[in-house]
Design a protein around this motif. Structure first.
Motif, PDB file in Angstrom:
ATOM      1  N   LYS A 579       0.845  -1.187   0.000  1.00  0.00           N
ATOM      2  CA  LYS A 579       0.000   0.000   0.000  1.00  0.00           C
ATOM      3  C   LYS A 579       0.888   1.247   0.000  1.00  0.00           C
ATOM      4  CE  LYS A 579      -3.823  -2.182   2.508  1.00  0.00           C
ATOM      5  NZ  LYS A 579      -4.677  -2.119   3.726  1.00  0.00           N
ATOM      6  N   PRO A 582      -0.104   4.997   2.800  1.00  0.00           N
ATOM      7  CA  PRO A 582      -1.116   4.293   3.590  1.00  0.00           C
ATOM      8  C   PRO A 582      -1.922   5.234   4.476  1.00  0.00           C
ATOM      9  CG  PRO A 582       1.066   3.962   4.526  1.00  0.00           C
ATOM     10  CD  PRO A 582       1.269   4.661   3.218  1.00  0.00           C
ATOM     11  N   THR A 586      -4.123   2.921   9.897  1.00  0.00           N
ATOM     12  CA  THR A 586      -3.466   1.609   9.825  1.00  0.00           C
ATOM     13  C   THR A 586      -2.659   1.363  11.093  1.00  0.00           C
ATOM     14  OG1 THR A 586      -3.300   1.831   7.417  1.00  0.00           O
ATOM     15  CG2 THR A 586      -1.928   0.159   8.474  1.00  0.00           C
TER      16      THR A 586
END
Length: 691
Positions: A579, A582, A586
């Motif tokens: 990713k 991000p 997260t």
């Protein structure tokens, strides 16, 4: 003979037993800067050198060292005196690569777990040693700093380039103009997308902040403002990669070729070849002649076969070849009016005339090919004997002064960027480098008058003498005040003083840049790339999250705003998708992979686990729809990281403040998300309960 006896041991201060020490071998310019950077991390640093340092580029160097040992770092007795068994990392940074490698062997035998950070440019050997010794990494200061000089020489809005996972990353500095489509419309946080992140921002009346995220996310971009951001662009893949890696079927492959970027790339390649042919008339003529001869060869063979079906195609093929090479008489057996050959008696007149035309045409076109080939061979021979060099560019070129190892590396990078460059050297160069770029070997003062300095883009001075670099830079500026000047130095204090006195010059300290990389690597970080960012060095650092890491269990928002870094790549596990850019919510866990942009201070904070304080709190007032209670609690838990049960209880007892403190950017994001869910909330300073 190198000293190695115990009498050469010189304690700087009383040493206590340390379980986590760092050892620097070699106190040259790089070694001294490594000591200074390691001390900024709060590390305990010992050093080994062959003699007491005479020239101190770091004035308080001896006070920064726990102990200084005089001796040969390759000898086991000296390493044992330096407590190699208690060292976390050994930095081998002498100017002799052989010494560094031999000392690495000795250190590994005495301490199988110690991390080895070595100064060496033997790339193949370094890779083999990394596999064999383990916990081994090597860098070459010239290669580390060369990219900084090359990017500074370009002088445009691109501050850095690097590649991750087959994607190209670009760092861009952009000043907002009145006609810019971002002006007077966009807030700073709105520029953050799946492929872009804002790194720095300043309005037209203030300087750029020294740390990331030190701006108001809700600020509106106005003309005159400066913004720096990083963006990712997908790197094109070959047809083979498309067919094998992505496993397309034929229909999908055809769609990719016709409709996708591959077809566009192919068209660009064809257009490039056409432009290349248009610049080389001889090549164009040779191609036309070759195609014409090939066509006549095939066409003549077909004509002969059609008129003589019983003949062999091979014989017809070779007969036409002989005709094209001027062998009309050979084919027709020495034709004359008195004794015509037997094969010519029954041949139609038009076919004999056609054969004659083939011979005349072939002589002409093949003769042209012979002439072009002869011209090319003679030209290359004359160029070889005359030491041919490319012509000096007329404008928008880089003048590179000092073609040592750093200078040659900078020249190679500039050529990769398709940037015209001309080199100046006061001494002769090795044969491998000559003719790669336009080159003037002469006195520097005289050479500056021969390189179209007034029309150049920048002047890069990278000789091995700091004072000579400054002198040349001042001469270049006096001759062309509009030309950008980039200066190499080894002393960061000299760099700071020159930068303040001569603001038009960009001064890059090779040792300081390299020391930041060596020091970061000493703590186990994997340094992937670097670039210069507003007078400081930004490192591209890869982390593999392990148990006990200061990053383990944190949200990316806490990593970014707490430590002052910019996450640009996240991977949950090695096999999971990557990713880019991000999301802040997260959460990191053991085994995750994270790549961030960070300066030296940010890495020091991560190493020590020292985070910026959370000073903001979200006050939630009311909900405007019943379903917003459930959705709002989920959003609070995701963005703030608080327990979902706490979030649900909060949403049922409004108005109330969120019981956890947040960073300002994190809190503003939560308020915006809640607003979209029809939940009223606002920010307020966090006041810690002292009871």
């Amino acid at each position: 003979m190198l000293p190695s006896s115990e009498s050469n041991y010189q304690p700087v201060k009383d040493s206590q037993t340390k379980l986590d020490q760092f050892l620097v071998c070699g106190l040259g310019s790089l070694g001294q800067h490594c000591v200074a950077v390691l001390k900024e991390y709060g590390a305990v640093v010992n050093a080994i050198d062959q003699e007491q340092p005479q020239h101190l580029e770091i004035p308080n160097l001896l006070s920064l060292l726990e102990n200084l040992f005089i001796g040969d770092c390759r000898q086991s007795s000296v390493l044992e005196q330096a407590n190699i068994s208690r060292c976390r990392t050994v930095l081998l940074v002498t100017s002799n690569e052989r010494v560094n490698i031999e000392a690495a062997f000795a250190a590994r035998l005495l301490n199988p777990q110690v991390r080895l950070v070595v100064r060496s440019d033997k790339q193949n050997l370094n890779e083999l040693l990394s596999q064999t010794l383990g916990n081994f990494i090597a860098f070459e200061p010239n290669q580390i700093s060369a990219s900084g000089f090359a990017l500074a020489a370009l002088g445009d809005d691109n501050l850095g380039y690097f590649q991750l996972e087959e994607r190209q990353f670009r760092v861009v500095k952009r000043q907002i103009k009145i006609s810019d489509n971002w002006a007077n419309k966009w807030h700073i946080h709105e520029l953050n997308t799946l492929y872009r992140r804002v790194l720095n921002y300043a309005n037209d009346s203030s300087p750029l902040p020294k740390e990331f995220h030190q701006w108001e996310p809700e600020a509106t971009l106005n003309p005159g403002d400066t913004i720096i951001y990083i963006e990712v662009t997908e790197q094109l893949k070959s047809l083979k990669q498309i067919a094998t890696v992505r496993k397309y079927n034929w229909q999908q492959l055809w769609q990719e070729i016709v409709l996708g970027r591959t077809w566009k790339n192919l068209k660009n390649k064809i257009a490039y070849l056409l432009r290349t042919f248009s610049r080389y008339q001889s090549l164009r003529v040779a191609i036309i002649c070759g195609i014409t001869v090939l066509f006549l060869w095939c066409f003549g063979t077909i004509i002969y076969i059609l008129n003589y079906p019983e003949s062999n195609i091979i014989e017809a093929f070779y007969a036409i070849a002989v005709l094209l090479l001027g062998g009309y008489g050979d084919v027709f057996g020495g034709v004359n009016f008195k004794t015509p050959p037997e094969q010519a008696e029954n041949m139609p007149g038009w076919l004999r005339l056609f054969s004659l035309a083939l011979t005349v045409t072939g002589i002409g076109f093949v003769g042209v090919l012979y002439a072009l080939l002869t011209d090319a061979l003679l030209s290359s021979r004359f160029q070889f004997f005359n030491n041919y060099q490319p012509s000096i560019p007329q404008k928008d070129h880089v003048v590179l002064i000092g073609l040592n190892r750093v200078g040659q590396r900078v020249a190679a990078l500039l050529q990769e960027f398709k940037q015209p460059v001309v080199g100046i050297s006061s001494t002769a160069l090795n044969a491998d480098f000559i003719n790669k770029i336009p080159l003037i070997i002469d006195n520097i003062t005289d050479a500056l008058d021969k390189v179209n300095l007034a029309n150049s883009k920048s002047v890069v001075v990278v000789t091995d003498d700091d004072m000579e670099n400054l002198e040349i830079a001042l001469m270049a500026y006096a001759k062309s005040p509009k030309t950008r000047v980039v200066i190499r130095t080894y002393d960061r204090y000299f760099r700071d003083n020159v930068a303040r006195l001569f603001p038009y010059a960009q001064v890059i300290c090779t040792s300081a840049i390299s020391a930041e990389v060596f020091a970061a690597a000493a703590f186990g970080e994997n340094i992937l790339s670097l670039f210069n960012f507003d007078t400081q060095t930004i490192l591209v650092v890869e982390y593999m999250i392990e148990a006990g890491d200061t990053l383990n269990g944190l949200l990316l928002a806490e990593v970014a705003y707490g430590y002052g870094v910019v996450p640009i790549l996240y991977q949950s596990l090695r096999r999971s998708p990557v990713k880019f850019m991000p999301a802040d919510h997260t959460q990191l866990s053991i085994g995750d992979r994270l790549i961030v942009l960070a300066n030296s201070h940010s890495l020091q904070r991560i190493e020590r686990g020292e985070m910026f304080p959370r000073n903001w709190q979200v006050q939630i007032e009311k909900v405007l729809a019943q379903d917003a209670i459930f959705d709002g609690a989920n959003e609070i838990s995701i963005i703030s990281g608080c327990n979902i049960g706490v979030a649900r209880e909060l949403m049922h007892n409004l108005p109330a403040p969120l019981p956890v403190a947040l960073y300002k950017q994190q809190a503003l994001l939560l308020v915006r998300r809640l607003s979209k869910l029809r939940v009223t909330a606002y920010l307020k300073p966090f006041i810690q309960d002292t009871n």
